[in-house]
Scaffold this motif. Structure first.
Motif, mmCIF file in Angstrom:
data_model
loop_
_atom_site.group_PDB
_atom_site.id
_atom_site.type_symbol
_atom_site.label_atom_id
_atom_site.label_comp_id
_atom_site.label_asym_id
_atom_site.label_seq_id
_atom_site.Cartn_x
_atom_site.Cartn_y
_atom_site.Cartn_z
ATOM 1 N N ILE A 52 -52.508 15.804 -33.659
ATOM 2 C CA ILE A 52 -53.460 16.658 -32.951
ATOM 3 C C ILE A 52 -53.067 18.124 -33.075
ATOM 4 C CG2 ILE A 52 -54.365 17.254 -30.666
ATOM 5 C CD1 ILE A 52 -54.267 14.165 -30.125
ATOM 6 N N TYR A 99 -61.703 22.792 -34.425
ATOM 7 C CA TYR A 99 -61.701 21.877 -33.286
ATOM 8 C C TYR A 99 -61.225 22.593 -32.029
ATOM 9 C CZ TYR A 99 -62.056 18.269 -36.840
ATOM 10 O OH TYR A 99 -62.468 17.498 -37.898
ATOM 11 N N VAL A 151 -59.364 21.619 -28.516
ATOM 12 C CA VAL A 151 -58.579 20.539 -27.921
ATOM 13 C C VAL A 151 -58.199 20.931 -26.503
ATOM 14 C CG1 VAL A 151 -56.468 19.176 -28.087
ATOM 15 C CG2 VAL A 151 -57.662 19.857 -30.169
ATOM 16 N N SER A 155 -56.067 19.343 -23.167
ATOM 17 C CA SER A 155 -55.092 18.314 -22.839
ATOM 18 C C SER A 155 -54.728 18.380 -21.373
ATOM 19 C CB SER A 155 -53.834 18.527 -23.690
ATOM 20 O OG SER A 155 -52.865 17.560 -23.394
ATOM 21 N N ILE A 207 -56.488 13.585 -23.744
ATOM 22 C CA ILE A 207 -56.700 14.625 -24.744
ATOM 23 C C ILE A 207 -58.176 14.551 -25.112
ATOM 24 C CG2 ILE A 207 -56.173 15.451 -27.062
ATOM 25 C CD1 ILE A 207 -53.460 14.066 -26.786
ATOM 26 N N ILE A 267 -60.984 16.094 -27.690
ATOM 27 C CA ILE A 267 -61.171 16.823 -28.946
ATOM 28 C C ILE A 267 -62.665 16.946 -29.195
ATOM 29 C CG2 ILE A 267 -60.697 16.907 -31.415
ATOM 30 C CD1 ILE A 267 -58.383 14.922 -30.884
#
Length: 150
Positions: free
Chosen positions: A41, A51, A53, A55, A63, A65
């Motif tokens: 990742i 992307y 992301v 978390s 997580i 995405i």
């Protein structure tokens, strides 16, 4: 193993538009440690790759995405300008050029020229200065792509 994990996540992303996973669950699927999932990742699902992301750590951690959606080629180019900022490494620059090429914002020849311009062998070896020069060169080239796409 990293390639398999990346391929799996991209397939799910393509089918569903976004992913919300728990590291442990994916690690079990691939019979690996959760840090391997983190590695994939952190290296293959970055802003440079297009992307976003998010978390959250802890017991109910996850997580998320999402493939960044841009309204136009100009939006993507401007986003890359922001990512580059005042300095960028050769590796990060390569990823950005790859993203622009994958989104058909430049020809293969243009991408190869840009890659040649940011190669470390062309620089002094002082990473601070080299990364600043590389950023200036990439920003100038992206400005030309913005003009080309207007």
């Amino acid at each position: 193993m990293s390639d398999l994990i990346e391929e799996y996540l991209k397939k799910v992303l393509q089918e569903e538009g976004k992913i919300e996973i728990q590291r442990n669950e994916i690690a079990e699927i691939f019979n690996c440690v959760p840090s391997q999932i983190n590695y994939v990742i952190n290296t293959r699902f970055t802003m440079q790759h297009g992307y976003d992301v998010e978390s959250k750590r802890g017991g109910g951690g996850y997580i998320r995405i999402v493939k960044v959606q841009v309204n136009s080629n100009i939006d993507l180019l401007e986003r890359m300008n922001q990512i580059i900022g005042n300095h960028i490494s050769e590796k990060e620059g390569q990823v950005i050029i790859g993203t622009l090429y994958d989104n058909e914002l430049m020809t293969n020849r243009e991408a190869q020229i840009m890659l040649a311009a940011i190669e470390q062998q062309n620089y002094s070896g002082n990473s601070l200065i080299d990364n600043q020069l590389r950023a200036n060169i990439l920003l100038s080239m992206i400005e030309l792509l913005i003009l080309k796409n207007n």
